[in-house]
Design an enzyme around this catalytic site. Structure first.
Site, PDB file in Angstrom:
ATOM      1  N   HIS A 131      -3.775   0.839  12.045  1.00 17.02           N
ATOM      2  CA  HIS A 131      -3.572  -0.453  12.734  1.00 17.02           C
ATOM      3  C   HIS A 131      -4.944  -1.040  13.093  1.00 17.02           C
ATOM      4  CE1 HIS A 131      -2.325  -3.566  15.276  1.00 17.02           C
ATOM      5  NE2 HIS A 131      -2.072  -2.908  16.380  1.00 17.02           N
ATOM      6  N   ASN A 169     -10.296  -2.729   2.562  1.00 12.17           N
ATOM      7  CA  ASN A 169      -9.996  -2.731   1.125  1.00 12.17           C
ATOM      8  C   ASN A 169     -11.275  -2.490   0.337  1.00 12.17           C
ATOM      9  OD1 ASN A 169      -7.235  -3.221   1.226  1.00 12.17           O
ATOM     10  ND2 ASN A 169      -7.452  -5.433   1.032  1.00 12.17           N
ATOM     11  N   HIS A 180       0.833  -1.216   0.000  1.00  7.72           N
ATOM     12  CA  HIS A 180       0.000   0.000   0.000  1.00  7.72           C
ATOM     13  C   HIS A 180       0.867   1.267   0.000  1.00  7.72           C
ATOM     14  CE1 HIS A 180      -3.911  -2.027   0.909  1.00  7.72           C
ATOM     15  NE2 HIS A 180      -3.111  -2.924   1.430  1.00  7.72           N
TER      16      HIS A 180
HETATM   17 FE1  HDE Z   1      -2.523  -4.810   5.402  1.00 11.07          FE
HETATM   18  N1  HDE Z   1      -0.693  -4.070   5.874  1.00 11.07           N
HETATM   19  N2  HDE Z   1      -1.914  -6.669   5.910  1.00 11.07           N
HETATM   20  N3  HDE Z   1      -4.313  -5.629   4.795  1.00 11.07           N
HETATM   21  N4  HDE Z   1      -3.158  -3.032   4.841  1.00 11.07           N
HETATM   22  C1  HDE Z   1      -0.316  -2.793   5.744  1.00 11.07           C
HETATM   23  O1  HDE Z   1       0.861  -1.575   7.377  1.00 11.07           O
HETATM   24  C2  HDE Z   1      -0.810  -6.942   6.627  1.00 11.07           C
HETATM   25  C3  HDE Z   1      -4.679  -6.930   4.873  1.00 11.07           C
HETATM   26  C4  HDE Z   1      -4.410  -2.684   4.431  1.00 11.07           C
HETATM   27  O2  HDE Z   1      -3.131   3.511   4.074  1.00 11.07           O
HETATM   28  C5  HDE Z   1       1.037  -2.525   6.356  1.00 11.07           C
HETATM   29  O3  HDE Z   1       1.234   0.594   7.827  1.00 11.07           O
HETATM   30  C6  HDE Z   1      -0.759  -8.333   6.975  1.00 11.07           C
HETATM   31  C7  HDE Z   1      -6.094  -7.079   4.691  1.00 11.07           C
HETATM   32  C8  HDE Z   1      -4.455  -1.285   4.081  1.00 11.07           C
HETATM   33  O4  HDE Z   1      -1.505   3.299   5.520  1.00 11.07           O
HETATM   34  C9  HDE Z   1       1.414  -3.881   6.964  1.00 11.07           C
HETATM   35  C10 HDE Z   1      -1.882  -8.886   6.403  1.00 11.07           C
HETATM   36  C11 HDE Z   1      -6.562  -5.808   4.479  1.00 11.07           C
HETATM   37  C12 HDE Z   1      -3.162  -0.811   4.302  1.00 11.07           C
HETATM   38  C13 HDE Z   1       0.238  -4.737   6.581  1.00 11.07           C
HETATM   39  C14 HDE Z   1      -2.596  -7.834   5.761  1.00 11.07           C
HETATM   40  C15 HDE Z   1      -5.442  -4.930   4.538  1.00 11.07           C
HETATM   41  C16 HDE Z   1      -2.389  -1.916   4.786  1.00 11.07           C
HETATM   42  C17 HDE Z   1       2.040  -1.869   5.453  1.00 11.07           C
HETATM   43  C18 HDE Z   1      -2.321 -10.336   6.410  1.00 11.07           C
HETATM   44  C19 HDE Z   1      -8.012  -5.376   4.193  1.00 11.07           C
HETATM   45  C20 HDE Z   1      -2.650   0.589   4.075  1.00 11.07           C
HETATM   46  C21 HDE Z   1       2.144  -0.436   5.906  1.00 11.07           C
HETATM   47  C22 HDE Z   1      -2.571 -10.837   7.687  1.00 11.07           C
HETATM   48  C23 HDE Z   1      -8.898  -5.664   5.292  1.00 11.07           C
HETATM   49  C24 HDE Z   1      -2.928   1.471   5.229  1.00 11.07           C
HETATM   50  C25 HDE Z   1       1.389  -0.376   7.126  1.00 11.07           C
HETATM   51  C26 HDE Z   1      -2.486   2.874   4.916  1.00 11.07           C
HETATM   52  C27 HDE Z   1      -1.041  -1.815   5.168  1.00 11.07           C
HETATM   53  C28 HDE Z   1       0.166  -6.022   6.957  1.00 11.07           C
HETATM   54  C29 HDE Z   1      -3.784  -8.048   5.037  1.00 11.07           C
HETATM   55  C30 HDE Z   1      -5.576  -3.517   4.336  1.00 11.07           C
HETATM   56  C31 HDE Z   1       2.749  -4.457   6.567  1.00 11.07           C
HETATM   57  C32 HDE Z   1       0.320  -9.021   7.774  1.00 11.07           C
HETATM   58  C33 HDE Z   1      -6.895  -8.384   4.745  1.00 11.07           C
HETATM   59  C34 HDE Z   1      -5.645  -0.515   3.564  1.00 11.07           C
HETATM   60  O5  HDE Z   1       1.489  -3.803   8.351  1.00 11.07           O
END
Ligand code: HDE
Length: 685
Positions: free
Chosen positions: A342, A151, A78
């Site tokens: 978070h 999402n 993202h």
């Molecule tokens: Fe994320 N995801 N994600 N994700 N995600 C990040 O956090 C992660 C997942 C989503 O505009 C990271 O600050 C794991 C689902 C958005 O700043 C990180 C797993 C959904 C954004 C991370 C998922 C999301 C992130 C990278 C699987 C929809 C951007 C930077 C367990 C419900 C937020 C950060 C923004 C960002 C980890 C799966 C949505 C690495 C481990 C499912 C919208 O922490």
């Protein structure tokens, strides 16, 4: 007072808090970071005009050092995003289900910051790539920050957070050559999908038009996971969150999305910025689906499985509030780049479930900020600060800004009257839902997560013919870029488990053997999945008005007025910038020349009438391409008088030509309706 923008708007508590950190440089002497006024800022200090630069030049060293460290690591996923401020209001109290205060009082406006994003691309990648869009909302509530980190698709690629690094490695550019940028059309992504069939349902969404939204303002948002609402009596409901865009869900066509990647890589962010600047504030309604605790096992899918939806026809979405985005950022870096979301930022009344994807996310998001934002104090960055007061015994660390006076930094204590002290739920203390859990320590997936195909099939069954064709074409495009024939074949065979016809159609043209299997994994449909059933509105649609000198003023002025009243934005496109004069005395300012504008930047086209104007337009070869391309992208096209000569055809769906027997009012209305329909899919070429 905010001197710069939207100063007539009501200030939220968050706005007031941010205001304290703003520094306005208007009419101020320049200083170093130590507050020392500088006398010169263009020449380094040298030993003689042609001599070497001196170490003593603290001003040069400070300026250069700061510049050298301007960049921070981009988000690991993202990375490319765009944010805006706004507020959320609940329509009616949800007190019966949740103790969350911001969901109880319809008079309360809770400040929010939303960041939309793509997932795979780097910070500088194009907006309109085929990808999932992030839709992350931070609510600055009186009880602390609540983050709904969602999402624009309601399911995910994997079921257990343990697999997230593998999935992301597969979809990101390949590590040996960092190709391709922001695209899933490559071998490793499709190899992952063929070997990890839990991805199949999400891949259906990713190959659908949902992956190329027309606008952030025209896409849905989903919390994806199943969360819990808990009320004051400690009773819980399973809950899923939805954002429903007031303008409906609309997408680009693939050819257009690819061209926009070059013509305007900032297409989606520009759209959001412009809409807010123009006062067309994007609105999203919050929807909730709820299931009672005792009904957890009443479904043919596991409600904790993040690769499953709760069909809206089975569990209706109740609309409970609205979010309005009404203020652009003052500084992209300070706000959009530094915001840290978070899923574990919750308030009393909102709780988690055992969804193994959610559980893993609860670790990842704080962890990732440590390297991205450089230490444990990122909550002190202005955009991340809650409006609720913060008191605890956490101290020090990189970039600490809070000054905590006094000797006491531990609990329990007598020296400071045992302050700060925890409080029970009645006083706002967060108490976790006392879910009963038992089991053996085991690395395993629940058997109830094993059906990877039924809902993927339901998605396919729910699509209109046009959407099905777009899906098939997307698969074919992506797979045509996959070099390994074996991977292509594996995909065809894998998707034959979803639907035989889908796999057979994908197989055509990608050099694979058609699947043996026929039939579908499910016969179910869910009409809510089709974008064809969405709201249609002309509001904020952009129309290119093609006109040259001598355009017929009377007709055009009448239509422009009508478009304006319908909320449509009309911009004049002509061979040259400047002004054009009409057949009467009036003039029109040209907003775009055909050198810089293309039809992909507009939702519709209107060709003005007038012999001279049309002849002038005809001399410019780009004009004919402009109209032809809009036609091929199924866009509404209107023509006045001689303007019809520029159209590829005068009689096709979505083509609105002024008829001799109709009034301007009638013509205008037909054009507005055509624009509201967004695209005219039944057009043939
Ligand atoms: Fe994320 N995801 N994600 N994700 N995600 C990040 O956090 C992660 C997942 C989503 O505009 C990271 O600050 C794991 C689902 C958005 O700043 C990180 C797993 C959904 C954004 C991370 C998922 C999301 C992130 C990278 C699987 C929809 C951007 C930077 C367990 C419900 C937020 C950060 C923004 C960002 C980890 C799966 C949505 C690495 C481990 C499912 C919208 O922490």
């Amino acid at each position: 007072m905010d001197k710069h923008r939207n100063s007539n708007q009501e200030k939220t508590k968050k706005d007031e808090q941010l205001e304290q950190f703003k520094v306005y440089d208007d009419n101020q002497p320049m200083t170093t970071n130590q507050g020392l006024r500088v006398s010169e800022d263009e020449h380094s200090l040298k030993a003689g005009a042609r001599g070497p630069t001196l170490m003593e030049d603290f001003h040069f060293r400070e300026k250069m050092t700061h510049f050298d460290h301007e960049r921070i690591p981009e988000r690991v996923v993202h990375a490319r995003g765009f944010g805006a401020h706004g507020y959320f209001q609940v329509y009616e109290s949800l007190k019966e289900y949740t103790r969350a205060k911001f969901l109880q009082d319809p008079s309360v406006k809770t400040p929010v910051f939303v960041r939309f994003s793509t997932v795979a691309g780097s910070r500088g990648s194009a907006d309109t790539v085929r990808d999932v869009r992030g839709f992350a909302t931070k609510f600055y509530t009186e009880e602390g920050n609540y983050d709904l980190v969602g999402n624009n698709m309601p399911v995910f690629f994997v079921q257990d957070a343990m697999k997230f690094p593998d999935f992301i490695h597969a979809v990101k550019p390949q590590p040996h050559n960092e190709i391709p940028q922001a695209q899933s059309a490559h071998d490793t992504f499709w190899d992952f999908v063929a070997n990890n069939t839990e991805s199949v349902h999400m891949v259906m969404w990713a190959m659908s038009d949902r992956a190329i939204p027309r606008s952030f303002r025209m896409m849905e948002g989903f919390g994806v996971h199943t969360f819990r609402f808990v009320n004051e009596r400690g009773e819980a409901h399973f809950v899923k969150f939805h954002w429903k865009p007031v303008l409906g869900i609309h997408s680009l066509v693939w050819d257009e999305a690819q061209k926009l990647g070059g013509k305007d890589p900032d297409y989606n962010r520009r759209d959001l910025w412009d809409a807010i600047e123009a006062g067309n504030y994007p609105e999203f309604e919050l929807g909730i689906q709820m299931i009672k605790e005792e009904e957890e096992f009443n479904f043919d899918f596991d409600i904790l499985d993040p690769t499953k939806i709760w069909p809206e026809e089975l569990i209706p979405v109740r609309i409970v509030g609205k979010m309005t985005l009404n203020r652009n950022t003052d500084n992209f870096f300070a706000e959009t780049e530094q915001i840290a979301f978070h899923p574990g930022h919750v308030v009393p009344g909102i709780d988690f479930t055992n969804d193994p994807l959610l559980q893993g996310r609860l670790f990842s998001y704080t962890d990732t900020q440590l390297s991205r934002l450089g230490g444990p104090n990122f909550h002190e960055i202005p955009i991340n600060r809650p409006i609720a007061p913060v008191h605890n015994n956490q101290r020090d660390g990189m970039h600490r800004m809070t000054i905590n006076p006094g000797p006491v930094s531990y609990h329990k204590n007598a020296m400071a009257n045992n302050s700060p002290f925890p409080v029970p739920a009645e006083q706002g203390g967060y108490e976790h839902y006392t879910e009963k859990v038992e089991g053996r320590k085991i690395r395993q997936r629940s058997d109830s997560f094993k059906d990877h195909y039924s809902q993927a099939s339901m998605f396919w069954n729910s699509m209109s013919d046009v959407e099905k064709q777009h899906l098939v074409s997307a698969f074919q495009f992506e797979l045509s870029k996959v070099k390994s024939k074996e991977i292509r074949q594996n995909i065809v065979d894998t998707f034959a488990n979803v639907d035989g016809e889908l796999a057979r159609r994908i197989s055509e043209g990608i050099g694979t053997i058609p699947p043996q299997k026929s039939g579908s994994a499910s016969t179910k449909t869910s009409p809510a999945l089709s974008m064809m059933n969405t709201k249609k509105s002309p509001m904020t649609r952009k129309v290119a008005v093609l006109a040259g000198n001598g355009y017929r003023d009377e007709e055009l002025s009448a239509v422009l007025q009508q478009l304006k009243e319908a909320g449509v934005i009309a911009e004049v496109v002509s061979p040259k910038l400047g002004a054009i004069t009409s057949d009467a005395v009036s003039r029109l300012e040209v907003q775009h020349s055909t050198l810089g504008a293309d039809s992909v930047l507009f939702d519709a086209v209107l060709v003005a009438g007038g012999r001279q104007s049309v002849d002038e337009l005809k001399m410019d070869p780009k004009v004919m391409d402009f109209v032809k391309e809009a036609y091929q992208h199924f866009k509404p096209i209107g023509a006045l008088g001689e303007g019809v000569e520029l159209l590829p055809t005068a009689t096709a769906p979505g083509i609105v030509v002024l008829q001799p027997d109709e009034t301007m009012q009638q013509f205008g209305q037909r054009l507005v309706d055509s624009i509201a329909a967004h695209r005219h899919w039944s057009r043939t070429f």
